[in-house]
Design a protein around this motif. Structure first.
Motif, PDB file in Angstrom:
ATOM      1  N   GLY A  41       0.781  -1.234   0.000  1.00  0.00           N
ATOM      2  CA  GLY A  41       0.000   0.000   0.000  1.00  0.00           C
ATOM      3  C   GLY A  41       0.808   1.277   0.000  1.00  0.00           C
ATOM      4  N   GLU A  42       2.127   1.160   0.109  1.00  0.00           N
ATOM      5  CA  GLU A  42       2.981   2.356   0.132  1.00  0.00           C
ATOM      6  C   GLU A  42       3.803   2.447  -1.148  1.00  0.00           C
ATOM      7  N   LEU A  43       4.279   3.656  -1.437  1.00  0.00           N
ATOM      8  CA  LEU A  43       5.112   3.859  -2.632  1.00  0.00           C
ATOM      9  C   LEU A  43       6.573   3.977  -2.209  1.00  0.00           C
ATOM     10  N   PRO A  44       7.355   2.915  -2.414  1.00  0.00           N
ATOM     11  CA  PRO A  44       8.752   2.970  -1.991  1.00  0.00           C
ATOM     12  C   PRO A  44       9.486   4.102  -2.699  1.00  0.00           C
ATOM     13  N   GLY A  45      10.235   4.886  -1.928  1.00  0.00           N
ATOM     14  CA  GLY A  45      11.053   5.941  -2.517  1.00  0.00           C
ATOM     15  C   GLY A  45      10.309   7.231  -2.798  1.00  0.00           C
ATOM     16  N   VAL A  46       9.010   7.274  -2.512  1.00  0.00           N
ATOM     17  CA  VAL A  46       8.253   8.515  -2.739  1.00  0.00           C
ATOM     18  C   VAL A  46       7.874   9.101  -1.382  1.00  0.00           C
ATOM     19  N   ASP A  47       8.340  10.319  -1.109  1.00  0.00           N
ATOM     20  CA  ASP A  47       8.027  10.991   0.151  1.00  0.00           C
ATOM     21  C   ASP A  47       6.707  11.742  -0.023  1.00  0.00           C
ATOM     22  N   VAL A  48       5.628  11.033   0.273  1.00  0.00           N
ATOM     23  CA  VAL A  48       4.290  11.595   0.030  1.00  0.00           C
ATOM     24  C   VAL A  48       4.022  12.791   0.942  1.00  0.00           C
ATOM     25  N   THR A  49       4.522  12.745   2.171  1.00  0.00           N
ATOM     26  CA  THR A  49       4.321  13.872   3.101  1.00  0.00           C
ATOM     27  C   THR A  49       4.962  15.141   2.540  1.00  0.00           C
ATOM     28  N   ALA A  50       6.185  15.015   2.055  1.00  0.00           N
ATOM     29  CA  ALA A  50       6.872  16.182   1.488  1.00  0.00           C
ATOM     30  C   ALA A  50       6.164  16.658   0.222  1.00  0.00           C
ATOM     31  N   LEU A  51       5.660  15.712  -0.566  1.00  0.00           N
ATOM     32  CA  LEU A  51       4.939  16.065  -1.794  1.00  0.00           C
ATOM     33  C   LEU A  51       3.682  16.885  -1.474  1.00  0.00           C
ATOM     34  N   VAL A  52       2.927  16.439  -0.499  1.00  0.00           N
ATOM     35  CA  VAL A  52       1.706  17.155  -0.115  1.00  0.00           C
ATOM     36  C   VAL A  52       2.058  18.571   0.368  1.00  0.00           C
ATOM     37  N   ARG A  53       3.112  18.657   1.169  1.00  0.00           N
ATOM     38  CA  ARG A  53       3.538  19.964   1.688  1.00  0.00           C
ATOM     39  C   ARG A  53       3.924  20.886   0.516  1.00  0.00           C
ATOM     40  N   GLU A  54       4.699  20.364  -0.382  1.00  0.00           N
ATOM     41  CA  GLU A  54       5.147  21.144  -1.549  1.00  0.00           C
ATOM     42  C   GLU A  54       3.948  21.603  -2.385  1.00  0.00           C
ATOM     43  N   SER A  55       2.979  20.708  -2.570  1.00  0.00           N
ATOM     44  CA  SER A  55       1.834  21.042  -3.428  1.00  0.00           C
ATOM     45  C   SER A  55       0.987  22.160  -2.823  1.00  0.00           C
ATOM     46  N   ARG A  56       0.963  22.251  -1.487  1.00  0.00           N
ATOM     47  CA  ARG A  56       0.127  23.282  -0.848  1.00  0.00           C
ATOM     48  C   ARG A  56       0.580  24.682  -1.231  1.00  0.00           C
ATOM     49  N   LYS A  57       1.892  24.875  -1.255  1.00  0.00           N
ATOM     50  CA  LYS A  57       2.417  26.200  -1.629  1.00  0.00           C
ATOM     51  C   LYS A  57       2.001  26.544  -3.057  1.00  0.00           C
ATOM     52  N   LEU A  58       2.134  25.555  -3.937  1.00  0.00           N
ATOM     53  CA  LEU A  58       1.805  25.807  -5.344  1.00  0.00           C
ATOM     54  C   LEU A  58       0.315  26.052  -5.545  1.00  0.00           C
ATOM     55  N   ALA A  59      -0.518  25.274  -4.849  1.00  0.00           N
ATOM     56  CA  ALA A  59      -1.967  25.421  -5.013  1.00  0.00           C
ATOM     57  C   ALA A  59      -2.435  26.793  -4.531  1.00  0.00           C
ATOM     58  N   ARG A  60      -1.868  27.261  -3.425  1.00  0.00           N
ATOM     59  CA  ARG A  60      -2.233  28.586  -2.904  1.00  0.00           C
ATOM     60  C   ARG A  60      -1.823  29.679  -3.899  1.00  0.00           C
ATOM     61  N   CYS A  61      -0.610  29.565  -4.383  1.00  0.00           N
ATOM     62  CA  CYS A  61      -0.098  30.554  -5.338  1.00  0.00           C
ATOM     63  C   CYS A  61      -0.953  30.559  -6.607  1.00  0.00           C
ATOM     64  N   LEU A  62      -1.310  29.367  -7.067  1.00  0.00           N
ATOM     65  CA  LEU A  62      -2.124  29.256  -8.285  1.00  0.00           C
ATOM     66  C   LEU A  62      -3.508  29.871  -8.075  1.00  0.00           C
ATOM     67  N   ALA A  63      -4.125  29.568  -6.946  1.00  0.00           N
ATOM     68  CA  ALA A  63      -5.468  30.106  -6.658  1.00  0.00           C
ATOM     69  C   ALA A  63      -5.440  31.624  -6.607  1.00  0.00           C
ATOM     70  N   GLN A  64      -4.370  32.161  -6.043  1.00  0.00           N
ATOM     71  CA  GLN A  64      -4.269  33.628  -5.948  1.00  0.00           C
ATOM     72  C   GLN A  64      -4.023  34.238  -7.324  1.00  0.00           C
TER      73      GLN A  64
END
Ligand SMILES: [Zn+2]
Length: 475
Positions: A438-461
């Motif tokens: 059920g997990e993706l070896p080698g993919v840091d999903v927590t860091a990915l989600v964190r990174e995406s939040r900055k981009l999504a906010r910037c995009l919405a603005q």
């Protein structure tokens, strides 16, 4: 009908690098039920032998383990094994705008949301968006996705970020650029440059193939459409287009070009290239005859069609005419999950409700649509989509130890009605385990989600989505 291509990209054919550390005999993936999407349709206590990135054998576990005693055994005696799912339609360009703009039909939804976002996407948002969507796809058993990225061309091409994301995840992709010259400031040269950059990125990838994308017939002026047809015929890789998704689209083309969008594509030579048409909800009998005669594949997107209140794809009429119909999750802004198991189940239920017929679409048929029929709709059925020797080792192992799969009376119904992402234990793409327990070896999903939040906010603005999104607020 278009014949399946026999000149496949190595990543989607059976060639490629071996699994690291693997012995020549490969390894076995065992299941209490192996559902093949081929003949026989099911093997009880079966196994698949994988060598490198290819399926070498399939048969009973007793036979294969006896003939290849040195092979490691993965999967388990209570698990269910299926081919990897083929997602025939999606948009990584929408991955940062999920759960938004719910009360619009297609035309207004495009104007309010997609037209605001498309000019502001860049390579980084393409990369992160692909990771965000691709993680969800892998977790629900998708091993190949047919994507159309919708953005405006920029000085630095945007869409190679999709290829970069797919490579990072090890997910196979048919990548296209959803070209439109409808928005102001979009030049034909810019559109062609974006196609070229994406094609070049795909050519250097071990996992991707390119198609010429056309957002819709209405999204391109006749002169731009003619360039798209030329491009498709010169690249020979095929076309990805939305067709007959809404009545508004058909009425617009009928008024301006005096025929249905499907008839327009046929008359102007688009269907001379292998074509995947997304949606095909509103169809006259003449449209269906054209799709069938040109071998156009169709992507049925039940969740998106319901969210946008578009209508119901006539799956039985299409399949009854010999048209290959695959299943699509569609984009993260009109679904909004990237969940193939949700799409398969919803696809069955919507047909039954529409037809008021509990036999309108069976679990067996839906699983075929999610695998071999989707592959055929993309002209890739000689390489992927079923568990046959010589095909790519793209497989899903469902956890027989999960409460949802504790008691399997019929494994086809168990997968379609009982299984969700939690039951997806392992996913193999070209012989590589991309999901493990059920997990993706080698993919840091927590860091990915964190990174995406900055981009999504910037995009919405930047897209000025304040009326739709709390993320657009300052701060
Ligand atoms: Zn779409």
């Amino acid at each position: 009908m278009t014949e399946p291509s026999d000149t496949l990209h190595p990543a989607i054919s059976s060639e490629g690098a071996a699994h690291p550390g693997q012995q020549d005999a490969g390894f076995l993936i065992r299941g209490k039920y192996v559902l093949t999407s081929s003949e026989p349709e099911m093997i009880s206590d079966g196994a698949v032998r994988v060598v490198g990135d290819t399926i070498a054998d399939i048969g009973s576990f007793a036979d294969l383990s006896g003939r290849f005693p040195s092979c490691a055994v993965l999967g388990g005696p209570n698990d269910i094994v299926t081919p990897g799912f083929i997602n025939t339609h999606g948009h990584f360009s929408e991955a940062l705008v999920t759960g938004i703009a719910e009360n619009y039909a297609l035309g207004d939804w495009l104007r309010v949301l997609i037209d605001a976002v498309a000019p502001r996407l860049d390579r980084e948002s393409a990369f992160i968006g692909t990771l965000l969507g691709g993680v969800q796809m892998l977790r629900t058993g998708i091993t190949l996705t047919n994507d159309m990225f919708v953005c405006d061309p920029r000085t630095t091409p945007v869409t190679p970020g999709v290829v970069q994301g797919l490579e990072e995840l090890g997910l196979k992709g048919i990548v296209s650029y959803g070209a439109s010259d409808r928005r102001s400031g979009t030049s034909v040269e810019g559109v062609l440059a974006e196609h070229a950059a994406l094609r070049e990125a795909a050519a250097s990838s071990t996992l991707c193939r390119f198609r010429v994308g056309i957002a819709t017939v209405a999204a391109q002026a006749p002169s731009m459409f003619a360039r798209s047809v030329d491009l498709a015929s010169s690249y020979e890789d095929g076309v990805h287009i939305h067709l007959h998704e809404s009545r508004e689209e058909i009425e617009f083309i009928r008024e301006s070009r005096h025929m249905s969008p499907i008839a327009y594509c046929a008359q102007h030579g688009l269907f001379d290239s292998p074509t995947l048409a997304a949606h095909c909800v509103w169809l006259a009998d003449a449209d269906i005859r054209l799709l069938a005669s040109y071998g156009v594949g169709v992507a049925y997107n039940p969740v998106s069609n319901m969210i946008l209140a578009s209508g119901v794809c006539p799956v039985a009429r299409l399949r009854g005419s010999g048209i290959k119909v695959g299943l699509g999750v569609d984009g993260p802004a009109s679904n909004d999950r990237q969940d193939m198991l949700e799409t398969i189940k919803t696809g069955v239920l919507l047909q039954r409700l529409d037809q008021l017929d509990p036999a309108a679409l069976t679990a067996r048929a839906a699983l075929r649509m999610a695998t071999i029929e989707g592959a055929a709709a993309l002209n890739l059925d000689n390489a992927v989509g079923s568990l046959d020797p010589g095909k790519a080792a793209d497989l899903v192992v469902f956890d027989g130890g999960s409460p949802a799969l504790a008691n399997v009376h019929d494994p086809f119904q168990a997968i379609v009605y009982c299984a969700g992402a939690r039951e997806v234990k392992d996913v193999w793409v070209a012989g590589q385990r991309r999901v493990a327990d059920g997990e993706l070896p080698g993919v840091d999903v927590t860091a990915l989600v964190r990174e995406s939040r900055k981009l999504a906010r910037c995009l919405a603005q930047r897209a000025d989505l304040g009326a739709l999104s709390l993320l657009a607020a300052p701060g």
